[in-house]
Each structure stands twice: as C-alpha cells, then as structure tokens.
Design a protein around this motif. Structure first.
Motif, PDB file in Angstrom:
ATOM      1  N   UNK A 102      -3.280  -0.774   3.131  1.00 26.34           N
ATOM      2  CA  UNK A 102      -2.211  -0.160   3.299  1.00 26.34           C
ATOM      3  C   UNK A 102      -1.324  -0.288   1.669  1.00 26.34           C
ATOM      4  N   UNK A 103      -1.509   0.714   0.990  1.00 27.10           N
ATOM      5  CA  UNK A 103      -0.909   0.263  -0.483  1.00 27.10           C
ATOM      6  C   UNK A 103      -1.664  -0.933  -1.164  1.00 27.10           C
ATOM      7  N   UNK A 104      -1.118  -1.894  -1.572  1.00 26.49           N
ATOM      8  CA  UNK A 104      -1.587  -2.930  -2.337  1.00 26.49           C
ATOM      9  C   UNK A 104      -2.140  -4.078  -0.978  1.00 26.49           C
ATOM     10  N   UNK A 105      -1.580  -3.768   0.050  1.00 25.18           N
ATOM     11  CA  UNK A 105      -1.841  -5.002   1.005  1.00 25.18           C
ATOM     12  C   UNK A 105      -3.148  -4.581   1.963  1.00 25.18           C
ATOM     13  N   UNK A 106      -4.187  -5.614   1.502  1.00 26.91           N
ATOM     14  CA  UNK A 106      -5.308  -5.602   2.086  1.00 26.91           C
ATOM     15  C   UNK A 106      -5.687  -6.742   3.019  1.00 26.91           C
ATOM     16  N   UNK A 107      -6.175  -6.685   4.232  1.00 24.19           N
ATOM     17  CA  UNK A 107      -6.572  -7.813   4.983  1.00 24.19           C
ATOM     18  C   UNK A 107      -7.754  -7.381   5.916  1.00 24.19           C
ATOM     19  N   UNK A 108      -8.614  -8.653   6.072  1.00 16.73           N
ATOM     20  CA  UNK A 108      -9.652  -8.409   7.207  1.00 16.73           C
ATOM     21  C   UNK A 108      -8.968  -8.553   8.680  1.00 16.73           C
ATOM     22  N   UNK A 109      -9.667  -7.581   9.342  1.00 14.76           N
ATOM     23  CA  UNK A 109      -9.417  -7.700  10.753  1.00 14.76           C
ATOM     24  C   UNK A 109     -10.221  -8.276  11.581  1.00 14.76           C
TER      25      UNK A 109
END
Ligand code: PMV
Length: 327
Positions: free
Chosen positions: A176-183
C-alpha cells in the motif's frame, strides 16, 4: 561465481487500484529467474540464453549499446540489458566497489512483460548474485529496496514497489504505497497460469485507467471497490477458504474489465478456467494481454486451458514462500 534466483509473481488482488493508493496483494510463484555473476577485470558482459526469447546471447561492455547480431525481440533484449546494467550498479554501490567488472548469465522460465514480474525477478536475482560475488550479503528487504530503485530508473519513474518487494521476500505480500509487508501464515495457494503469448502495454493501460477515472465517477468508484475487495481478500487469505477467495478473484476481474484493461483472450481464458470449476480466475498485472491466474487444486482448469483458443501456454505455479536465494 555465484548463482542466485528470485521468483516471479501474480497479482491475487489489486493491480491498477494500487496506483491510486489502494492496497494490493501480489504472490510469489514457483517460476524463477536464475542469475549467475562472475567477477571479471572490467566492464559488463551479459549472456541471456533463455528468457523465453528463442535464444540469444548478448555481449556488451556496459555502455548500454546493444550487440548488432541480436536478432530477436530487440527491445526486450535492450530492456533486459538496462535492468542488468542498473542492478550491477546497485551491487557495485552496495559493495563499495565502483570499478568491479562482471560477467552475468541469465536464465528463466517466466514469460516477459506478461504480468508475471519477470523484470523484477531478474533485477532482484542480479543484485543478490553480484553483491555476493563481491563478498557482501544484503538482507532481502535491502535487495527489495535497491531493486525498486532499478525499476524506477529503467521505467522512467513508473514503478511500484509491488513486484520487486514480492520477488525479494517471497510468499503473499501486501503493498500500500510505500508500505510493504509479508502476510504471515500463507503457505500454499494452487495457482494455474494461462498465457496468451502476448503482452500488454503497461504505460498505455495505466494511462487509460487514469483518463477513465478522471472522466467518469463509476471508474473512480470501481477503483475504490477493488480496494474493498483487496481488504476482504486479505482477511480471507489466512482461512484457506478457496471458495471465497476465488469468488473475490472473479469480482476483481469483473471490475478490471469495467476499467477496460481485459481483452478477448484474457476473458476467454478466465471463462475457460471458471467453466472447469476453478474456484476463481482473473487477469494478472496490467492486462491488455499476457496472463490470467486461476485458483484450482485439481487439473481441470489446467486441462481446459490447454484446449482454449487464444491460450498459448498453461502451467501450474504454486505460491512460492521463498524469495531471493543463493542456489
Ligand atoms: O504487469 P505488471 O506485472 O507490471 O503489473 C502492473 C501493475 C499496475 O498496477 C497496473 C501498475 C503498477 O505500477 O502498479
């Protein structure tokens, strides 16, 4: 000599809407690009024998000039060289070795420009192999970040972090935008990929959605609705409820069609998979041509797609929980 590999990806949900700040969920797939880096005295030599381009070898010395003997898909070859060139620059920078020379070999089984993240996988694997060859080991998130800088540079500022982050980290990720994370906790997803042999023009497709969104409220609402589907899909992902996931993929495809980014061949592959009782199916990536992804743990969609006019290739590609790795 070091060989590293990195996976391609499909969009389970959210392409196009991600451009407007909505979240997206790309997933790494078990199709990889392998890059071998060998340090040499100076310059850069690139060999790329198998990127699903009939077979070519390119040698050049780092100034971006293509070899005159290249006779297949020259623009793709040049684009590939641009990615490798920039990836090697990132590796030199990371290892504080600005003069390091490299011989780089690339092999892969990901169709190019077809929504499966081939360029991101190439860049991620190249940065990992070249830095390791110089004795430096970067974290996956640093590789993701440097790979994003490469795509940003090569694609004239038109890059999202989705492909590079997903390829570096593996598994299902949320962007989401610059916010990246692994689920976390998503270990398996039974993907079947259908490929029409073509590729969409990402820039033109993104511009088309932008125009539509500026002109019609329904298009802006459609983008927001895709965001809602992504949020819903995220909460369903961890439950392993393929029926509901598939239903949401179907909705997502319908909304992408409404935005004008599907095509006859993509639609016919999507319907072939659904008719064969896949849980759901949608286009993946920019659209216009290229690939669809279906969710199906049986061989039914796979078999049906083999006989679908317009489908050039079909293969199973499970979720790959591994991101970039040394081979
Ligand atoms: O076709 P791909 O895998 O490059 O994906 C494009 C995804 C878009 O959302 C359409 C554009 C973007 O930069 O996010």
């Amino acid at each position: 000599m070091v060989t590293s590999s990195a996976p391609g990806k499909v969009y389970l949900f959210g392409e196009h809407a991600v451009v407007y700040g909505e979240p997206a969920v790309p997933c790494a797939i078990e199709r990889r690009v392998h890059v071998t880096a060998t340090e040499i005295d100076e310059g850069l030599r690139i060999h790329a024998n198998d990127l699903q381009l009939d077979g070519f070898t390119v040698e050049y010395s780092g100034d971006g000039e293509s070899h005159p003997d290249v006779d297949v898909a020259e623009s793709l070859v040049e684009a590939g060289m641009g990615y490798v060139n920039e990836a090697v620059s990132q590796a030199r920078d990371a290892a504080d070795a600005p003069e390091a020379g490299f011989e780089i070999s690339v092999e892969g089984d990901i169709p190019l420009g077809a929504g499966l993240g081939s360029s991101a996988a190439l860049v991620v694997a190249a940065i990992d192999a070249a830095t390791r060859e110089l004795g430096v080991e970067l974290s996956a998130s640093e590789i993701a970040d440097r790979a994003y800088q490469v795509e940003h540079a090569v694609q004239d500022g038109q890059a999202s972090r989705a492909d590079t982050f997903c390829s570096a980290m593996g598994g299902a990720v949320r962007v989401e935008g610059d916010d990246c994370r692994r689920l976390d906790g998503i270990d398996t997803l039974p993907f079947v990929i259908g490929y029409d042999g073509g590729a969409g023009d990402t820039g033109a497709l993104v511009a088309g959605v932008r125009d539509l969104r500026g002109k019609y409220d329904f298009a802006a609402d459609t983008v927001t609705a895709i965001g809602d589907i992504v949020r819903e899909g995220e909460s369903v992902l961890g439950t392993g409820d393929y029926e509901r996931l598939g239903e949401l993929m179907d909705f997502n495809h319908g909304l992408l069609s409404a935005l004008g980014v599907s095509s006859r061949s993509l639609d016919s592959m999507v319907w072939a998979a659904r008719d064969a009782d896949a849980h759901g199916a949608k286009l993946t990536g920019a659209g216009g041509g290229g690939c669809i992804v279906a969710l199906d743990e049986t061989d039914d969609a796979l078999t049906a797609l083999k006989y679908t006019p317009g489908c050039e290739d079909v293969f199973r590609a499970e979720l790959d929980t591994d991101g970039v790795r040394q081979e």
